[in-house]
Scaffold this active site. Structure first.
Site, short mmCIF file in Angstrom:
data_model
loop_
_atom_site.label_atom_id
_atom_site.label_comp_id
_atom_site.label_asym_id
_atom_site.label_seq_id
_atom_site.Cartn_x
_atom_site.Cartn_y
_atom_site.Cartn_z
N HIS A 292 0.72 -1.27 0.02
CA HIS A 292 -0.17 -0.09 0.30
C HIS A 292 1.41 1.11 0.43
O HIS A 292 1.26 1.31 1.29
CB HIS A 292 -0.86 -0.17 1.27
CG HIS A 292 -1.98 1.32 1.42
ND1 HIS A 292 -2.98 1.05 0.81
CD2 HIS A 292 -2.06 2.30 1.50
CE1 HIS A 292 -4.35 1.89 1.13
NE2 HIS A 292 -3.14 3.11 1.89
N HIS A 335 -0.88 3.15 11.59
CA HIS A 335 0.43 3.95 11.75
C HIS A 335 0.49 5.12 12.66
O HIS A 335 -0.48 4.98 13.31
CB HIS A 335 -0.17 5.01 10.34
CG HIS A 335 0.73 5.94 10.06
ND1 HIS A 335 0.05 7.19 8.87
CD2 HIS A 335 1.54 5.69 9.58
CE1 HIS A 335 1.16 7.40 8.60
NE2 HIS A 335 2.62 6.83 9.46
N GLU A 341 -3.05 14.88 11.41
CA GLU A 341 -4.07 13.96 10.45
C GLU A 341 -5.61 13.55 10.26
O GLU A 341 -6.25 13.55 11.01
CB GLU A 341 -3.91 12.09 9.33
CG GLU A 341 -2.47 11.83 8.77
CD GLU A 341 -2.40 10.28 9.34
OE1 GLU A 341 -3.88 9.81 8.74
OE2 GLU A 341 -1.17 10.05 9.07
N HIS A 365 -6.40 12.38 13.61
CA HIS A 365 -5.10 11.53 14.58
C HIS A 365 -3.91 12.23 14.17
O HIS A 365 -3.69 12.88 13.48
CB HIS A 365 -5.51 10.21 13.60
CG HIS A 365 -6.31 9.26 13.48
ND1 HIS A 365 -7.13 8.14 12.24
CD2 HIS A 365 -7.18 9.03 14.03
CE1 HIS A 365 -7.80 8.63 12.43
NE2 HIS A 365 -8.30 8.05 13.55
N HIS A 371 -3.53 4.80 14.71
CA HIS A 371 -4.86 4.84 14.27
C HIS A 371 -4.95 3.64 13.24
O HIS A 371 -4.00 3.51 12.44
CB HIS A 371 -5.42 6.20 13.48
CG HIS A 371 -3.89 6.94 12.73
ND1 HIS A 371 -2.53 7.60 13.06
CD2 HIS A 371 -3.69 6.91 11.14
CE1 HIS A 371 -2.06 8.07 12.38
NE2 HIS A 371 -3.03 7.71 10.94
#
Length: 439
Positions: A292, A335, A341, A365, A371
């Site tokens: 990803h 993460h 974020e 976050h 998260h």
């Protein structure tokens, strides 16, 4: 509204004059002794005079009366607009908000300015370094009122309802799945057509730019040609009852009266303008082999900090796309981030949390707060048959990402009454799959 016209190009040197006054732009110079049609020449500077050419921003406006013609500014009640980041104690938890409520018009009429609510932010406008995230909810148009943000740039993301924005440069219609940027010092007024809601990213001390493409090459992500700038439009309108010019200055609101419309610019030229962009035009880059990729590949606009490679704020989207990565956990990974974020949802269902994260809501976050996908998403994605699939079809989520550690306002944590206090529970069903005897 269907007749609105635009010019194409990000940061271009544009020229425009209202067709009712052909030849309104002076030829060969910026401020002649006498301007055509008896207009006044006024420069709007978005950068220091001595900035290098690539970052030098200014426009010349030719107007019926200059913007200096107003009564003194006086303090105006700010409501829930603030840059006081010490109202409540810091909160490092994962935070999620239910859709922000839009008051009903008969009981509580709110225009765009009265409907501004600051959710979080950091830094401060006097030092010209920082950001703020605002929510706007409104149900009535601004009538004989305009706003001028002296502190920074507004990146506006409508989520529900159209915005007809009149600026000194002309008019823009901005709908959900579009964004617009109103840069520092530009006067604008917002007309709405019912209950309206959205998000704003405000940056102090920097302007938004297109991100560098590096090895991607010359094309990709948000293409410059898809950014649209309004064409000149003016009204020569007297307002005997008084027109209110609202200035957001050092985080507070001030109001001044004048007896004419500020949208009296007959012609203009320059590279410092408002603009809009349709998110579905974004050319998506994605992994076609494995893993990803980091969400930075979805950056639409960036406002750079003073540190190379580090953004004061990025505007990132998660548009419909193909997922084809092999042997890969395809949703976003778990993460912890040195950036903050903030996420919002314009429409649809976000892939990592299909329940709970709703259009018109938000999540934050914070710096180094863990998260990632909820338990249901993890289990499904871990067992899914990996075939080419459409991801986020019918969905548009976005992220305001910042290198600053964002503080939450009292309105965000308490007064809004929209904080989802059960958010943390979406990770509680995660269980250990560890087996030391089985690789």
């Amino acid at each position: 509204m269907a007749s609105l016209q635009y010019m194409s190009g990000f940061g271009n040197e544009h020229v425009s004059e209202d067709p009712r006054c052909p030849g309104a732009l002076p030829e060969g110079q910026n401020n002649p002794q006498v301007c055509p049609y008896g207009l006044y020449a006024e420069q709007l500077s978005g950068s220091a005079f001595t900035c290098p050419r690539p970052t030098n921003k200014r426009s010349w406006l030719y107007r019926i009366l200059p913007s200096v013609c107003h009564k003194p500014f006086k303090p105006l009640e700010e409501g829930h607009l603030t840059h006081n980041w010490d109202e409540v104690e810091p909160d490092p938890n994962q935070l999620r908000w239910k859709p922000f409520e839009i008051p009903k018009a008969p009981q509580n009429k709110l225009d765009f300015v009265r409907g501004l609510h600051t959710l979080c932010g950091a830094g401060e406008p006097r030092g010209r370094n920082g950001i703020a995230v605002h929510i706007f909810v409104c149900n009535t148009s601004m009538l004989n009122r305009c706003l001028c943000n002296s502190d920074g740039d507004f990146l506006i993301v409508p989520q529900q309802g159209k915005l007809l924005i009149t600026t000194e440069f002309g008019k823009m219609l901005v709908e959900p799945n579009e964004i617009c940027v109103i840069q520092q010092g530009m006067r604008f007024s917002v007309e709405v057509f019912g209950e309206t809601r959205g998000y704003i990213l405000e940056v102090y001390g920097a302007h938004f730019e297109l991100p560098d493409l590096g090895p991607i090459g010359a094309n990709g992500l948000a293409n410059p040609r898809d950014f649209l700038v309004p064409v000149a439009w003016y009204e020569d309108r007297q307002v005997p009852g008084g027109y209110t010019v609202i200035s957001k200055y050092q985080g507070k609101l001030f109001a001044a009266q004048q007896d004419f419309s500020p949208f009296n610019v007959v012609a203009w030229h320059g590279n410092y303008t408002p603009y809009k962009y349709r998110l579905e035009k974004f050319m998506v880059i994605n992994s076609v082999a494995f893993d990803h990729a980091d969400p930075s590949i979805f950056t639409v606009l960036t406002a750079k900090s003073t540190r190379p490679g580090v953004a004061l704020a990025d505007f990132v989207i998660f548009p419909p796309r193909w997922g084809v990565a092999n042997n890969t956990f395809r949703p976003p990974y778990y993460h912890r981030n040195c950036m903050s974020e903030f996420m919002g949802l314009i429409k649809g269902h976000y892939e990592a949390k299909e329940e709970g994260f709703q259009p018109g809501g938000a999540s934050l976050h914070s710096m180094m707060t863990p998260h990632g996908p909820d338990a249901d998403c993890f289990e499904k994605a871990s067992k899914a048959k990996l075939e080419p699939e459409r991801v986020a079809e019918g969905t548009m989520a976005f992220m305001f990402e910042s290198s600053l550690s964002l503080a939450i306002t009292k309105w965000g944590l308490q007064t809004s009454n929209r904080l989802d206090k059960n958010y943390y529970k979406c990770w509680e069903p995660l269980k250990s799959h560890f087996n030391p005897k089985c690789k």
